[in-house]
Scaffold this active site. Structure first.
Site, short mmCIF file in Angstrom:
data_model
loop_
_atom_site.label_atom_id
_atom_site.label_comp_id
_atom_site.label_asym_id
_atom_site.label_seq_id
_atom_site.Cartn_x
_atom_site.Cartn_y
_atom_site.Cartn_z
N LYS A 1 -34.87 -17.95 14.60
CA LYS A 1 -34.79 -19.28 15.23
C LYS A 1 -34.72 -19.13 16.76
CE LYS A 1 -32.61 -21.23 11.16
NZ LYS A 1 -31.37 -21.43 10.42
N GLN B 1 -25.02 -22.11 10.99
CA GLN B 1 -25.68 -21.31 9.95
C GLN B 1 -24.76 -21.23 8.72
OE1 GLN B 1 -28.90 -20.04 10.23
NE2 GLN B 1 -28.68 -19.53 8.07
N ASP C 1 -30.43 -30.22 11.80
CA ASP C 1 -30.59 -29.75 10.42
C ASP C 1 -30.68 -30.94 9.46
OD1 ASP C 1 -30.93 -27.10 9.82
OD2 ASP C 1 -28.80 -26.59 9.90
#
Ligand code: NDP
Length: 291
Positions: free
Chosen positions: A53, A97, A120
């Site tokens: 990422k 994460q 997200d």
């Protein structure tokens, strides 16, 4: 019939090109989209995802902050980090994460992210907007699946779509997006009875169970579209999906490979969400100036 391969790397490249163009446009207004990633612990898979990422952000000219904590971090330390990032005007996207260690309540951390920075799409406000048809951030993997279907001209309306998996990250949002596009959607999960009877009726199957090779040749009808979301590591270290690719390829009309199918789309959609967040914040600033 031999299935056409849905090339996630190629489609993700087109998404990244669009993101890059928008990053350049924002630069003209003095804005650099910024993504902050919080990584807890030392799980190698999580680190690989996070590094990838970060690399993609940097290639596209975006700011990328990696905030790392040891496995022993407390919930209040993580909440403080999220609050700080919520208030940082140079950060447009915050990603935590997952999974987090046991002592941390994942929901509390996700709920603390400002929905405008929740790239997200996991915050209940964004999940609610997806459910009710409003505008919000859509989780990256299901959003990437829809882009793949669109790119390959696969019509969804009126089609029988079967989603295997009902997680908040993949299965549920994927089904809701298909429903939005007027598919008839069936959700399957670990308690589903007669799964094969259901998958055999499907025009489109989204396999997101995390069970290597569970979808076999006999489980689909001729010409079905197979989207394999699963990422499973084999004993030899190689990645494999939820679909038994060799059995399905001769029967399906379209299929995604693993790796190189849905995976690259997920990161590309994260970049797209982050640039969108930066555009939204610029628009808000401009509106505030004219008031
Ligand atoms: P979860 O473990 O959160 O969810 C798995 C789902 O599959 C659950 O709903 C579970 O049912 C269901 N399931 C498990 N076994 C079976 C079975 N035998 N038959 C039917 N349903 C079953 O996983 P995620 O949704 O987070 O991820 C799914 C897969 O996708 C994983 O392999 C993951 O690595 C991968 N993934 C890939 C991404 C990408 O970018 N390509 C991104 C995110 C995930 P129940 O609810 O009843 O337990």
């Amino acid at each position: 019939m031999t299935a056409k391969l849905m090339d996630g790397k190629k489609v993700a490249q087109t998404i990244r090109e669009d993101v890059k163009r928008r990053v350049d446009q924002l630069a003209a207004s003095g804005v650099k989209p910024g993504l902050a990633v919080i990584l807890v612990g030392d799980d190698p898979a999580s680190r690989t995802y996070v590094n990838s990422k970060k690399r993609t952000c940097e290639k596209l000219g975006m700011r990328s902050d990696l905030i790392e904590y040891p496995e022993t971090v407390t919930e209040s330390e993580l909440l403080s980090a999220v609050h700080r990032l919520n208030g940082d005007p140079g950060i447009h996207g915050i990603l935590v994460q997952l999974p987090l260690p046991r002592q941390i309540d994942e929901t509390a951390i996700i709920n603390a992210i400002r929905p405008e920075k929740d790239v997200d799409g996991f915050h209940p406000i964004n999940a609610g907007r997806l459910l009710t048809g409003g505008e919000g951030f859509i989780p990256c993997t299901p959003n990437g699946i829809m882009k793949l279907l669109e790119f390959y001209g696969i019509g969804v309306e009126g089609k029988n779509a079967v989603v295997i998996g009902r997680s908040n990250i993949v299965g549920k949002p994927a089904g809701l997006l298909l429903l939005r596009k007027n598919a008839t959607v069936t959700f399957c999960h670990s308690r589903t009875e007669n799964l094969q009877e259901i998958t055999r009726q499907a025009d489109i199957i989204i396999a997101a169970a995390g069970r290597p090779g569970m979808l076999r040749g006999d489980d689909i009808k001729e010409g079905a579209v197979v989207i394999d979301v699963g990422i499973n590591r084999k004993p030899d270290g190689k990645l494999t999906g939820d679909a038994a690719f060799d059995e399905l390829e001769p029967k399906a009309s379209f299929i995604t490979p693993v790796p190189g199918g849905v995976g690259p789309m997920t990161i590309a959609m994260l970049m797209a969400n982050t640039v969108r967040s930066a555009e939204n914040s610029l628009l808000k600033d401009k509106q505030a100036e004219t008031m």
